[in-house]
Design a protein around this motif. Structure first.
Motif, PDB file in Angstrom:
ATOM      1  N   ARG A 163       0.830  -1.210   0.000  1.00  0.00           N
ATOM      2  CA  ARG A 163       0.000   0.000   0.000  1.00  0.00           C
ATOM      3  C   ARG A 163       0.862   1.257   0.000  1.00  0.00           C
ATOM      4  NH1 ARG A 163      -5.058  -1.235   4.132  1.00  0.00           N
ATOM      5  NH2 ARG A 163      -6.213  -2.549   2.658  1.00  0.00           N
ATOM      6  N   ARG A 164       1.918   1.243   0.819  1.00  0.00           N
ATOM      7  CA  ARG A 164       2.835   2.398   0.850  1.00  0.00           C
ATOM      8  C   ARG A 164       3.606   2.511  -0.455  1.00  0.00           C
ATOM      9  NH1 ARG A 164       4.163   0.100   5.671  1.00  0.00           N
ATOM     10  NH2 ARG A 164       6.209  -0.485   4.892  1.00  0.00           N
ATOM     11  N   LYS A 165       4.145   1.409  -0.936  1.00  0.00           N
ATOM     12  CA  LYS A 165       4.994   1.390  -2.118  1.00  0.00           C
ATOM     13  C   LYS A 165       4.254   1.877  -3.361  1.00  0.00           C
ATOM     14  CE  LYS A 165       9.031   0.044  -3.234  1.00  0.00           C
ATOM     15  NZ  LYS A 165      10.143   0.981  -3.012  1.00  0.00           N
ATOM     16  N   PHE A 166       2.999   1.457  -3.521  1.00  0.00           N
ATOM     17  CA  PHE A 166       2.224   1.799  -4.710  1.00  0.00           C
ATOM     18  C   PHE A 166       1.192   2.895  -4.447  1.00  0.00           C
ATOM     19  CE2 PHE A 166       3.642  -2.603  -5.554  1.00  0.00           C
ATOM     20  CZ  PHE A 166       4.406  -2.344  -6.677  1.00  0.00           C
ATOM     21  N   ALA A 167       1.217   3.470  -3.254  1.00  0.00           N
ATOM     22  CA  ALA A 167       0.287   4.548  -2.875  1.00  0.00           C
ATOM     23  C   ALA A 167      -1.155   4.178  -3.234  1.00  0.00           C
ATOM     24  CB  ALA A 167       0.696   5.864  -3.530  1.00  0.00           C
ATOM     25  N   ASN A 168      -1.559   2.978  -2.798  1.00  0.00           N
ATOM     26  CA  ASN A 168      -2.888   2.480  -3.136  1.00  0.00           C
ATOM     27  C   ASN A 168      -3.468   1.726  -1.937  1.00  0.00           C
ATOM     28  OD1 ASN A 168      -5.155   1.156  -4.127  1.00  0.00           O
ATOM     29  ND2 ASN A 168      -4.232   0.817  -6.131  1.00  0.00           N
ATOM     30  N   THR A 169      -4.429   2.341  -1.272  1.00  0.00           N
ATOM     31  CA  THR A 169      -5.030   1.714  -0.089  1.00  0.00           C
ATOM     32  C   THR A 169      -6.030   0.619  -0.441  1.00  0.00           C
ATOM     33  OG1 THR A 169      -6.732   3.428   0.011  1.00  0.00           O
ATOM     34  CG2 THR A 169      -4.733   3.778   1.335  1.00  0.00           C
ATOM     35  N   ASN A 170      -6.294   0.406  -1.732  1.00  0.00           N
ATOM     36  CA  ASN A 170      -7.216  -0.647  -2.160  1.00  0.00           C
ATOM     37  C   ASN A 170      -6.545  -2.010  -2.284  1.00  0.00           C
ATOM     38  OD1 ASN A 170      -9.534   1.005  -2.396  1.00  0.00           O
ATOM     39  ND2 ASN A 170      -8.737   1.807  -4.318  1.00  0.00           N
ATOM     40  N   ILE A 171      -5.242  -2.077  -2.041  1.00  0.00           N
ATOM     41  CA  ILE A 171      -4.521  -3.350  -2.124  1.00  0.00           C
ATOM     42  C   ILE A 171      -4.830  -4.182  -0.884  1.00  0.00           C
ATOM     43  CG2 ILE A 171      -2.237  -4.429  -2.108  1.00  0.00           C
ATOM     44  CD1 ILE A 171      -1.258  -2.035  -3.773  1.00  0.00           C
ATOM     45  N   ARG A 172      -5.166  -5.454  -1.120  1.00  0.00           N
ATOM     46  CA  ARG A 172      -5.385  -6.400  -0.021  1.00  0.00           C
ATOM     47  C   ARG A 172      -4.512  -7.624  -0.242  1.00  0.00           C
ATOM     48  NH1 ARG A 172     -10.018  -9.279   0.257  1.00  0.00           N
ATOM     49  NH2 ARG A 172     -10.508  -8.813  -1.900  1.00  0.00           N
ATOM     50  N   VAL A 173      -3.925  -8.124   0.831  1.00  0.00           N
ATOM     51  CA  VAL A 173      -3.141  -9.351   0.786  1.00  0.00           C
ATOM     52  C   VAL A 173      -3.823 -10.353   1.710  1.00  0.00           C
ATOM     53  CG1 VAL A 173      -0.899 -10.419   1.231  1.00  0.00           C
ATOM     54  CG2 VAL A 173      -1.014  -8.099   0.289  1.00  0.00           C
ATOM     55  N   VAL A 174      -4.221 -11.490   1.143  1.00  0.00           N
ATOM     56  CA  VAL A 174      -4.974 -12.498   1.882  1.00  0.00           C
ATOM     57  C   VAL A 174      -4.173 -13.792   1.918  1.00  0.00           C
ATOM     58  CG1 VAL A 174      -7.125 -13.805   1.999  1.00  0.00           C
ATOM     59  CG2 VAL A 174      -7.141 -11.448   1.124  1.00  0.00           C
ATOM     60  N   ALA A 175      -3.780 -14.200   3.127  1.00  0.00           N
ATOM     61  CA  ALA A 175      -3.024 -15.438   3.281  1.00  0.00           C
ATOM     62  C   ALA A 175      -3.892 -16.623   2.873  1.00  0.00           C
ATOM     63  CB  ALA A 175      -2.563 -15.600   4.723  1.00  0.00           C
ATOM     64  N   GLY A 187      -0.154 -23.603   2.927  1.00  0.00           N
ATOM     65  CA  GLY A 187       1.052 -23.230   2.214  1.00  0.00           C
ATOM     66  C   GLY A 187       1.668 -21.915   2.645  1.00  0.00           C
ATOM     67  N   ASP A 188       2.591 -21.464   1.825  1.00  0.00           N
ATOM     68  CA  ASP A 188       3.406 -20.298   2.162  1.00  0.00           C
ATOM     69  C   ASP A 188       3.122 -19.133   1.225  1.00  0.00           C
ATOM     70  OD1 ASP A 188       4.447 -21.322  -0.139  1.00  0.00           O
ATOM     71  OD2 ASP A 188       6.513 -21.384   0.536  1.00  0.00           O
ATOM     72  N   SER A 189       1.862 -19.010   0.777  1.00  0.00           N
ATOM     73  CA  SER A 189       1.514 -17.982  -0.207  1.00  0.00           C
ATOM     74  C   SER A 189       0.351 -17.125   0.265  1.00  0.00           C
ATOM     75  CB  SER A 189       1.123 -18.632  -1.533  1.00  0.00           C
ATOM     76  OG  SER A 189       2.184 -19.386  -2.046  1.00  0.00           O
ATOM     77  N   ALA A 190       0.208 -15.988  -0.412  1.00  0.00           N
ATOM     78  CA  ALA A 190      -0.925 -15.100  -0.184  1.00  0.00           C
ATOM     79  C   ALA A 190      -1.359 -14.537  -1.529  1.00  0.00           C
ATOM     80  CB  ALA A 190      -0.543 -13.975   0.766  1.00  0.00           C
ATOM     81  N   GLU A 191      -2.651 -14.266  -1.653  1.00  0.00           N
ATOM     82  CA  GLU A 191      -3.179 -13.696  -2.886  1.00  0.00           C
ATOM     83  C   GLU A 191      -3.270 -12.181  -2.726  1.00  0.00           C
ATOM     84  OE1 GLU A 191      -6.588 -14.795  -6.161  1.00  0.00           O
ATOM     85  OE2 GLU A 191      -6.686 -15.695  -4.167  1.00  0.00           O
ATOM     86  N   VAL A 192      -2.937 -11.458  -3.796  1.00  0.00           N
ATOM     87  CA  VAL A 192      -2.949  -9.997  -3.783  1.00  0.00           C
ATOM     88  C   VAL A 192      -4.118  -9.506  -4.626  1.00  0.00           C
ATOM     89  CG1 VAL A 192      -1.637  -7.903  -4.278  1.00  0.00           C
ATOM     90  CG2 VAL A 192      -0.444  -9.962  -3.530  1.00  0.00           C
ATOM     91  N   PHE A 193      -4.895  -8.602  -4.061  1.00  0.00           N
ATOM     92  CA  PHE A 193      -6.064  -8.041  -4.730  1.00  0.00           C
ATOM     93  C   PHE A 193      -5.947  -6.530  -4.800  1.00  0.00           C
ATOM     94  CE2 PHE A 193      -7.517 -11.936  -2.778  1.00  0.00           C
ATOM     95  CZ  PHE A 193      -8.417 -12.485  -3.670  1.00  0.00           C
ATOM     96  N   ILE A 194      -6.516  -5.954  -5.852  1.00  0.00           N
ATOM     97  CA  ILE A 194      -6.818  -4.526  -5.885  1.00  0.00           C
ATOM     98  C   ILE A 194      -8.329  -4.478  -6.022  1.00  0.00           C
ATOM     99  CG2 ILE A 194      -6.639  -2.334  -7.097  1.00  0.00           C
ATOM    100  CD1 ILE A 194      -3.814  -3.045  -7.842  1.00  0.00           C
ATOM    101  N   GLY A 195      -8.988  -3.988  -4.986  1.00  0.00           N
ATOM    102  CA  GLY A 195     -10.439  -4.082  -4.938  1.00  0.00           C
ATOM    103  C   GLY A 195     -10.816  -5.545  -4.874  1.00  0.00           C
ATOM    104  N   GLU A 196     -11.673  -5.981  -5.791  1.00  0.00           N
ATOM    105  CA  GLU A 196     -12.091  -7.386  -5.827  1.00  0.00           C
ATOM    106  C   GLU A 196     -11.312  -8.211  -6.846  1.00  0.00           C
ATOM    107  OE1 GLU A 196     -14.196  -8.751  -3.612  1.00  0.00           O
ATOM    108  OE2 GLU A 196     -14.111  -6.758  -2.705  1.00  0.00           O
ATOM    109  N   GLU A 197     -10.416  -7.568  -7.612  1.00  0.00           N
ATOM    110  CA  GLU A 197      -9.673  -8.256  -8.668  1.00  0.00           C
ATOM    111  C   GLU A 197      -8.361  -8.824  -8.143  1.00  0.00           C
ATOM    112  OE1 GLU A 197      -7.791  -7.497 -13.109  1.00  0.00           O
ATOM    113  OE2 GLU A 197      -8.686  -5.825 -12.032  1.00  0.00           O
ATOM    114  N   SER A 198      -8.182 -10.124  -8.335  1.00  0.00           N
ATOM    115  CA  SER A 198      -6.920 -10.765  -7.983  1.00  0.00           C
ATOM    116  C   SER A 198      -5.866 -10.369  -9.014  1.00  0.00           C
ATOM    117  CB  SER A 198      -7.079 -12.278  -7.973  1.00  0.00           C
ATOM    118  OG  SER A 198      -5.835 -12.905  -7.751  1.00  0.00           O
ATOM    119  N   ILE A 199      -4.734  -9.846  -8.536  1.00  0.00           N
ATOM    120  CA  ILE A 199      -3.687  -9.422  -9.471  1.00  0.00           C
ATOM    121  C   ILE A 199      -2.421 -10.260  -9.381  1.00  0.00           C
ATOM    122  CG2 ILE A 199      -4.527  -7.051  -9.557  1.00  0.00           C
ATOM    123  CD1 ILE A 199      -1.986  -6.382  -7.782  1.00  0.00           C
ATOM    124  N   GLY A 200      -2.307 -11.109  -8.362  1.00  0.00           N
ATOM    125  CA  GLY A 200      -1.100 -11.916  -8.271  1.00  0.00           C
ATOM    126  C   GLY A 200      -1.007 -12.688  -6.975  1.00  0.00           C
TER     127      GLY A 200
END
Length: 71
Positions: free
Chosen positions: A14-26, A30-43
């Motif tokens: 959120r700080r790096k990309f100046a975007n408070t809509n980023i969510r990281v969901v463990a 496993g050892d991974s988390a999904e990254v979302f912007i709003g409701e869209e999974s981006i990585g």
């Protein structure tokens, strides 16, 4: 990856990309988390523990059809 790690990564992105809509969901397993912007999974972020170092890898797939939508 636990919830605390996911929250720390979320705050960083959120700080790096100046975007408070980023969510990281463990992910539950496993050892991974999904990254979302709003409701869209981006990585996916994966925890990479090797040789005593702890780092993270972010993978984002960009489909050719996604590029066409933006044009």
């Amino acid at each position: 990856m636990n919830k605390n790690e996911a929250t720390t990564l979320q705050d960083y992105l959120r700080r790096k990309f100046a975007n408070t809509n980023i969510r990281v969901v463990a992910m539950k397993m496993g050892d991974s988390a999904e990254v979302f912007i709003g409701e869209e999974s981006i990585g996916v972020i994966s925890d990479d523990k090797e040789d005593g170092d702890d780092s993270y890898q972010f993978r984002m797939a960009i489909l050719d059809i996604d590029l066409e939508e933006e044009a």
